[in-house]
Enzyme design. Structure first.
Site, short mmCIF file in Angstrom:
data_model
loop_
_atom_site.label_atom_id
_atom_site.label_comp_id
_atom_site.label_asym_id
_atom_site.label_seq_id
_atom_site.Cartn_x
_atom_site.Cartn_y
_atom_site.Cartn_z
N GLY A 1 0.83 -1.20 0.00
CA GLY A 1 0.00 0.00 0.00
C GLY A 1 0.87 1.24 0.00
N CYS A 2 0.33 2.31 0.51
CA CYS A 2 1.03 3.60 0.54
C CYS A 2 2.36 3.48 1.26
CB CYS A 2 0.14 4.63 1.24
SG CYS A 2 0.97 6.20 1.52
N PHE A 3 3.41 3.93 0.61
CA PHE A 3 4.72 3.79 1.24
C PHE A 3 4.89 4.66 2.47
CE2 PHE A 3 6.47 5.98 -2.88
CZ PHE A 3 5.91 7.22 -2.56
N TRP A 4 4.15 5.75 2.61
CA TRP A 4 4.25 6.57 3.81
C TRP A 4 3.91 5.74 5.05
CZ3 TRP A 4 0.50 10.94 1.96
CH2 TRP A 4 1.09 11.68 0.93
N TYR B 1 -4.59 11.84 6.55
CA TYR B 1 -4.40 10.55 5.89
C TYR B 1 -3.50 9.65 6.74
CZ TYR B 1 -2.96 6.99 2.58
OH TYR B 1 -2.69 5.78 2.00
#
Length: 183
Positions: A10-13, A155
């Protein structure tokens, strides 16, 4: 001595923030891998023009934390049964993927996934891709350490904080004393 492991969940953050909690992890770098375009941009990856996944490269001390333990964390903080989706993020760039860097890593991850499936850990089939890492492209500077640099980002609060909590609860023995908090 350091080794590296590359994961896309998913989102790398959010994935970066989760792995940064662990003792023995020296560095986590957000980037792109698994695609067919040289030196992709974030915008091109988001438009699904490059075939890349958002991934993190985890540099770690194998004497402090093993690859198998990193796999346990990875398969805990994301859903390996959703194809091209994690939470609110949809697209092939958010696919579940482990990019191995050696035959030992390949054998370890394949055995690990087989064990999860044999134990019926998930209700649905695991769709995590297991591919050789050909090239890792570091993401743009504003993506690095995003969670730490943007603590008020809604987010991240909604998506990264639960991952961090899972790491802190389920892997307390591996959480670094100086791990970034999810305040």
């Amino acid at each position: 001595m350091s080794e590296t492991a590359t994961f896309g969940g998913g989102c790398f953050w959010c994935t970066e923030a989760a792995f940064k909690q662990l003792a023995g992890v020296h560095e986590v770098t957000s980037g792109y891998a698994g695609g067919h375009v040289e030196d992709p941009s974030y915008e091109a990856v988001c438009r699904e023009e490059t075939g890349h996944a958002e991934v993190v490269r985890v540099e770690y001390d194998p004497e402090a934390i093993g690859y198998d333990e990193l796999l346990r964390v990875f398969f805990t903080v994301h859903d390996p049964t959703t194809l091209n989706r994690q939470g609110p993020d949809v697209g092939s760039q958010y696919r579940s993927i482990v990019l191995y860097e050696s035959e030992t890593q390949r054998e370890t991850v394949e055995s690990f996934i087989a064990g999860l499936e044999a134990e019926n850990v998930y209700e649905d089939d695991i769709v995590t891709e297991v591919e050789p890492l050909e090239t890792f492209y570091e993401a743009e500077p504003y993506h690095q350490d995003y969670y730490e640099k943007n603590p008020g980002d809604a987010y991240c609060q909604f998506n990264a904080d639960p991952k961090i909590e899972k790491v802190r609860e389920k892997f307390a023995e591996h959480v670094a004393a100086d791990a970034p908090a999810d305040d």
